[in-house]
Motif scaffolding. Structure first.
Motif, PDB file in Angstrom:
ATOM      1  N   LYS A  57       0.840  -1.207   0.000  1.00  0.00           N
ATOM      2  CA  LYS A  57       0.000   0.000   0.000  1.00  0.00           C
ATOM      3  C   LYS A  57       0.870   1.251   0.000  1.00  0.00           C
ATOM      4  O   LYS A  57       2.035   1.217   0.387  1.00  0.00           O
ATOM      5  CB  LYS A  57      -0.913   0.021   1.228  1.00  0.00           C
ATOM      6  N   GLU A  58       0.262   2.345  -0.418  1.00  0.00           N
ATOM      7  CA  GLU A  58       0.921   3.651  -0.389  1.00  0.00           C
ATOM      8  C   GLU A  58       0.384   4.417   0.815  1.00  0.00           C
ATOM      9  O   GLU A  58      -0.823   4.433   1.050  1.00  0.00           O
ATOM     10  CB  GLU A  58       0.610   4.400  -1.687  1.00  0.00           C
ATOM     11  N   TYR A  59       1.274   5.056   1.566  1.00  0.00           N
ATOM     12  CA  TYR A  59       0.894   5.799   2.758  1.00  0.00           C
ATOM     13  C   TYR A  59       1.231   7.275   2.601  1.00  0.00           C
ATOM     14  O   TYR A  59       2.315   7.620   2.125  1.00  0.00           O
ATOM     15  CB  TYR A  59       1.607   5.250   4.000  1.00  0.00           C
ATOM     16  N   SER A  73       8.849   9.426   6.592  1.00  0.00           N
ATOM     17  CA  SER A  73       8.862   8.982   5.194  1.00  0.00           C
ATOM     18  C   SER A  73      10.217   8.392   4.826  1.00  0.00           C
ATOM     19  O   SER A  73      10.302   7.309   4.237  1.00  0.00           O
ATOM     20  CB  SER A  73       8.535  10.152   4.254  1.00  0.00           C
ATOM     21  N   GLU A  77      10.752   4.539   3.862  1.00  0.00           N
ATOM     22  CA  GLU A  77      11.305   4.269   2.526  1.00  0.00           C
ATOM     23  C   GLU A  77      12.539   3.376   2.616  1.00  0.00           C
ATOM     24  O   GLU A  77      12.738   2.508   1.778  1.00  0.00           O
ATOM     25  CB  GLU A  77      11.676   5.579   1.816  1.00  0.00           C
ATOM     26  N   TYR A  81       8.932   0.723   2.130  1.00  0.00           N
ATOM     27  CA  TYR A  81       7.539   1.156   2.102  1.00  0.00           C
ATOM     28  C   TYR A  81       7.361   2.272   1.072  1.00  0.00           C
ATOM     29  O   TYR A  81       8.274   3.051   0.817  1.00  0.00           O
ATOM     30  CB  TYR A  81       7.092   1.658   3.481  1.00  0.00           C
ATOM     31  N   ASN A  82       6.161   2.338   0.503  1.00  0.00           N
ATOM     32  CA  ASN A  82       5.810   3.341  -0.488  1.00  0.00           C
ATOM     33  C   ASN A  82       5.098   4.482   0.238  1.00  0.00           C
ATOM     34  O   ASN A  82       3.957   4.318   0.686  1.00  0.00           O
ATOM     35  CB  ASN A  82       4.903   2.705  -1.550  1.00  0.00           C
TER      36      ASN A  82
END
Length: 98
Positions: A57-59, A73, A77, A81-82
């Motif tokens: 998923k994108e957060y 972030s 990253e 994670y996106n």
């Protein structure tokens, strides 16, 4: 690091887009109001709770001014994670709050 403005996030929500918003402020700050649907994981706990997040998923990361969410972030990253940082944080948020 990818960024979005608060207005872009607000418009996406208004259009019915499902967003995964992660608010990294402290609980006391969130009590004053958060973006509807946002999940609160304070920055200091993120390392210990990132297993609750889904790498597919994108957060959208949110804090008060954009600094802590920027740090969050970069941290996420580095673990694959996106994420997108909401530039300017809640200071720039003009939409409704819970």
């Amino acid at each position: 690091m990818k960024t979005m403005t608060a207005k872009e996030v607000e418009l996406a929500l208004a259009e019915g887009t499902t967003l995964n918003i992660l608010d990294v402020r402290e609980a006391g700050e969130v009590a004053a109001g958060k973006i509807p649907g946002a999940v609160n994981i304070p920055l200091g706990l993120l390392e210990f709770r990132m297993n609750e997040l889904d790498k597919s998923k994108e957060y959208i990361m949110v804090c008060l001014s954009g600094g802590r969410s920027g740090s969050a972030s970069q941290f996420l990253e580095s673990y694959g994670y996106n994420v997108i940082n909401m530039a300017g944080g809640m200071y720039n948020w003009e939409g409704t709050v819970d």
